[in-house]
Enzyme design. Structure first.
Site, mmCIF file in Angstrom:
data_model
loop_
_atom_site.group_PDB
_atom_site.id
_atom_site.type_symbol
_atom_site.label_atom_id
_atom_site.label_comp_id
_atom_site.label_asym_id
_atom_site.label_seq_id
_atom_site.Cartn_x
_atom_site.Cartn_y
_atom_site.Cartn_z
ATOM 1 N N CYS A 116 -60.073 5.748 40.750
ATOM 2 C CA CYS A 116 -60.059 6.625 39.571
ATOM 3 C C CYS A 116 -61.423 7.261 39.309
ATOM 4 C CB CYS A 116 -59.605 5.846 38.352
ATOM 5 S SG CYS A 116 -57.892 5.338 38.489
ATOM 6 N N HIS A 257 -62.150 8.661 31.678
ATOM 7 C CA HIS A 257 -60.969 8.484 32.525
ATOM 8 C C HIS A 257 -59.812 8.017 31.643
ATOM 9 C CE1 HIS A 257 -58.246 7.376 35.584
ATOM 10 N NE2 HIS A 257 -58.384 6.079 35.418
ATOM 11 N N ASN A 287 -51.983 8.304 33.627
ATOM 12 C CA ASN A 287 -53.178 8.139 34.455
ATOM 13 C C ASN A 287 -52.960 8.889 35.772
ATOM 14 O OD1 ASN A 287 -55.254 7.291 36.112
ATOM 15 N ND2 ASN A 287 -55.040 5.117 35.624
HETATM 16 O O1 UT7 Z 1 -57.150 3.576 36.356
HETATM 17 C C1 UT7 Z 1 -57.604 2.484 37.098
HETATM 18 C C2 UT7 Z 1 -58.032 1.408 36.206
HETATM 19 N N1 UT7 Z 1 -56.892 0.810 35.547
HETATM 20 C C3 UT7 Z 1 -57.001 0.415 34.295
HETATM 21 O O2 UT7 Z 1 -57.996 0.606 33.662
HETATM 22 C C4 UT7 Z 1 -55.821 -0.370 33.719
HETATM 23 C C5 UT7 Z 1 -56.337 -1.547 32.895
HETATM 24 N N2 UT7 Z 1 -55.279 -2.385 32.382
HETATM 25 C C6 UT7 Z 1 -54.424 -1.999 31.402
HETATM 26 O O3 UT7 Z 1 -54.457 -0.863 30.966
HETATM 27 C C7 UT7 Z 1 -53.470 -3.021 30.826
HETATM 28 O O4 UT7 Z 1 -53.834 -4.311 31.265
HETATM 29 C C8 UT7 Z 1 -51.984 -2.746 31.177
HETATM 30 C C9 UT7 Z 1 -51.504 -1.502 30.470
HETATM 31 C C10 UT7 Z 1 -51.817 -2.605 32.686
HETATM 32 C C11 UT7 Z 1 -51.113 -3.929 30.693
HETATM 33 O O5 UT7 Z 1 -51.316 -4.122 29.310
HETATM 34 P P1 UT7 Z 1 -51.665 -5.586 28.764
HETATM 35 O O6 UT7 Z 1 -51.785 -5.444 27.313
HETATM 36 O O7 UT7 Z 1 -52.860 -6.093 29.506
HETATM 37 O O8 UT7 Z 1 -50.359 -6.379 29.101
HETATM 38 P P2 UT7 Z 1 -50.222 -7.720 29.948
HETATM 39 O O9 UT7 Z 1 -50.252 -7.417 31.395
HETATM 40 O O10 UT7 Z 1 -51.141 -8.768 29.414
HETATM 41 O O11 UT7 Z 1 -48.758 -8.140 29.539
HETATM 42 C C12 UT7 Z 1 -48.432 -8.558 28.177
HETATM 43 C C13 UT7 Z 1 -46.938 -8.792 28.093
HETATM 44 C C14 UT7 Z 1 -46.406 -9.668 29.223
HETATM 45 O O12 UT7 Z 1 -45.339 -10.450 28.690
HETATM 46 P P3 UT7 Z 1 -45.580 -11.984 28.276
HETATM 47 O O13 UT7 Z 1 -46.068 -12.661 29.532
HETATM 48 O O14 UT7 Z 1 -46.622 -11.947 27.189
HETATM 49 O O15 UT7 Z 1 -44.240 -12.418 27.829
HETATM 50 C C15 UT7 Z 1 -45.817 -8.664 30.187
HETATM 51 O O16 UT7 Z 1 -44.773 -9.199 30.957
HETATM 52 O O17 UT7 Z 1 -46.270 -7.527 28.202
HETATM 53 C C16 UT7 Z 1 -45.301 -7.603 29.244
HETATM 54 N N3 UT7 Z 1 -45.178 -6.287 29.857
HETATM 55 C C17 UT7 Z 1 -44.347 -5.349 29.397
HETATM 56 N N4 UT7 Z 1 -43.472 -5.350 28.380
HETATM 57 C C18 UT7 Z 1 -42.752 -4.240 28.175
HETATM 58 C C19 UT7 Z 1 -45.891 -5.791 30.895
HETATM 59 N N5 UT7 Z 1 -45.504 -4.519 31.136
HETATM 60 C C20 UT7 Z 1 -44.545 -4.242 30.218
HETATM 61 C C21 UT7 Z 1 -43.773 -3.093 29.957
HETATM 62 N N6 UT7 Z 1 -42.889 -3.131 28.919
HETATM 63 N N7 UT7 Z 1 -43.897 -1.945 30.661
#
Ligand code: UT7
Length: 333
Positions: A116, A257, A287
């Site tokens: 990115c 970004h 993104n």
């Molecule tokens: O561009 C390159 C660089 N990339 C980035 O900068 C991305 C950085 N990371 C992020 O933006 C975030 O970590 C994400 C958007 C990828 C994920 O968000 P998060 O708040 O970190 O969610 P998480 O992975 O900690 O998941 C929290 C919960 C989980 O459920 P449990 O285990 O708490 O029951 C996931 O299974 O949210 C769940 N989950 C979803 N729920 C509904 C994960 N994806 C989804 C979804 N819809 N699409």
């Protein structure tokens, strides 16, 4: 001797027609508009749907718009750098293909992959060619078909990414009040475990097994990437402000970004910048990896004024990150 700087003198962009909404995604995986908006901040993303179309098609369309807007002729371009993680092919470079598609015949061209941060790194590289005095018109294009490596059965990654392209023209200037002033660029390969594509490269070439294991898609450990992104993007952006005695008052714009609204907010807070000075269009495009920065500049171009202090800031796969400080070169109106 008067110092030659590189200045952005025009912008073009292209977004594919098809718009993938959160509602449509909610019918593909177990997710919701509310989760995606709260956790990431995306409503829609543009997707290339036509078979046989790749990153070079959106890239060529963005470069065509750029040439038309600036009046630069294809044969006048000396160099084109394409930043992408979704090249049309492993080889040849997508940059070569874009040049062919738009009629750029007198240039050399190559791809640059820095996740990115690709556009930021490419802007830095291009500026060095311009500063040498030997290259007068250089195009930097970020072009992606992220949908080609997104697993639409993985709810953790499929809402995030979109396709699109943005391109800028760089030209030399001796005006000390405009152009690219400084850069801080960094990378750390320890981060590769958190964000990568498992197969398709030389370590793990494509096979029936890699396809069955769904290893040709983006693999991301979201939380680890999130923490690094907030800390590194904020660190370099604040460092750049301090280095050039920029304050929240004298800095006109932050161009971050577009990976996650919460990352952008955290970076802006560390810089003590009000939201009105931060370019954010993640809600519409998601993104787009190497295309996020030029897509922001393109959208905000009518509001930019000559001499505006602007910081571009990125974080991406590698890990790669950095900031560029530039003074905007022209009034659009
Ligand atoms: O561009 C390159 C660089 N990339 C980035 O900068 C991305 C950085 N990371 C992020 O933006 C975030 O970590 C994400 C958007 C990828 C994920 O968000 P998060 O708040 O970190 O969610 P998480 O992975 O900690 O998941 C929290 C919960 C989980 O459920 P449990 O285990 O708490 O029951 C996931 O299974 O949210 C769940 N989950 C979803 N729920 C509904 C994960 N994806 C989804 C979804 N819809 N699409």
């Amino acid at each position: 001797m008067t110092k030659i700087r590189a200045a952005i003198t025009g912008i073009g962009a292209n977004l594919p027609e098809y718009i993938l909404t959160n509602d449509e995604l909610s019918r593909m995986v177990d997710t919701s508009d509310e989760w995606i908006m709260t956790r990431i901040g995306i409503k829609t993303r543009h997707i290339i749907r036509e078979p046989g179309k790749g990153s070079s098609d959106v890239g060529a369309a963005a470069v065509n718009m750029l040439l038309k807007k600036t009046g630069a002729k294809p044969e006048e371009i000396d160099l084109l750098i394409c930043a992408t993680v979704t090249p049309d092919h492993q080889f040849p470079a997508t940059a070569n293909i874009i040049c062919d598609k738009v009629g750029i015949k007198n240039a050399f061209s190559f791809d640059l992959n820095a996740g990115c941060s690709g556009f930021l790194y490419a802007l830095s590289a291009a500026s060095k060619f311009v500063e040498s005095g030997n290259y007068k018109k250089v195009v930097v294009v970020g072009a992606e078909k992220m949908s080609s490596i997104v697993d639409y059965t993985d709810r953790a990654t499929c809402p995030i990414f979109g396709d699109g392209s943005g391109a800028v023209l760089l030209e030399p200037t001796t005006d000390p009040e405009i152009g690219i002033m400084d850069e801080i660029l960094q990378s750390d390969g320890v981060g590769r475990v958190h964000l990568h594509q498992k197969a398709g490269g030389s370590v793990n070439p494509a096979s029936h097994q890699t396809i069955d294991a769904r290893q040709h898609f983006i693999y991301q450990e979201g939380q680890a990437v999130f923490k690094w992104a907030v800390s590194k993007m904020a660190d370099v952006s604040v460092e750049m402000m301090e280095k050039h005695q920029l304050t929240p008052e004298t800095l006109a714009w932050l161009v971050p970004h577009q990976a996650n609204n919460r990352i952008i907010e955290a970076v802006a807070n560390r810089m003590k910048l009000p939201k009105e000075k931060v370019m954010i269009n993640i809600e519409k495009y998601g993104n787009t990896t190497a295309a996020t920065l030029p897509l922001c500049l393109w959208e905000w171009e009518p509001r930019l004024k000559k001499g505006d202090n602007i910081i571009l800031s990125t974080f991406g796969a590698g890990f790669t990150w950095g900031a560029i400080y530039l003074k905007w070169a022209y009034d659009s109106n």
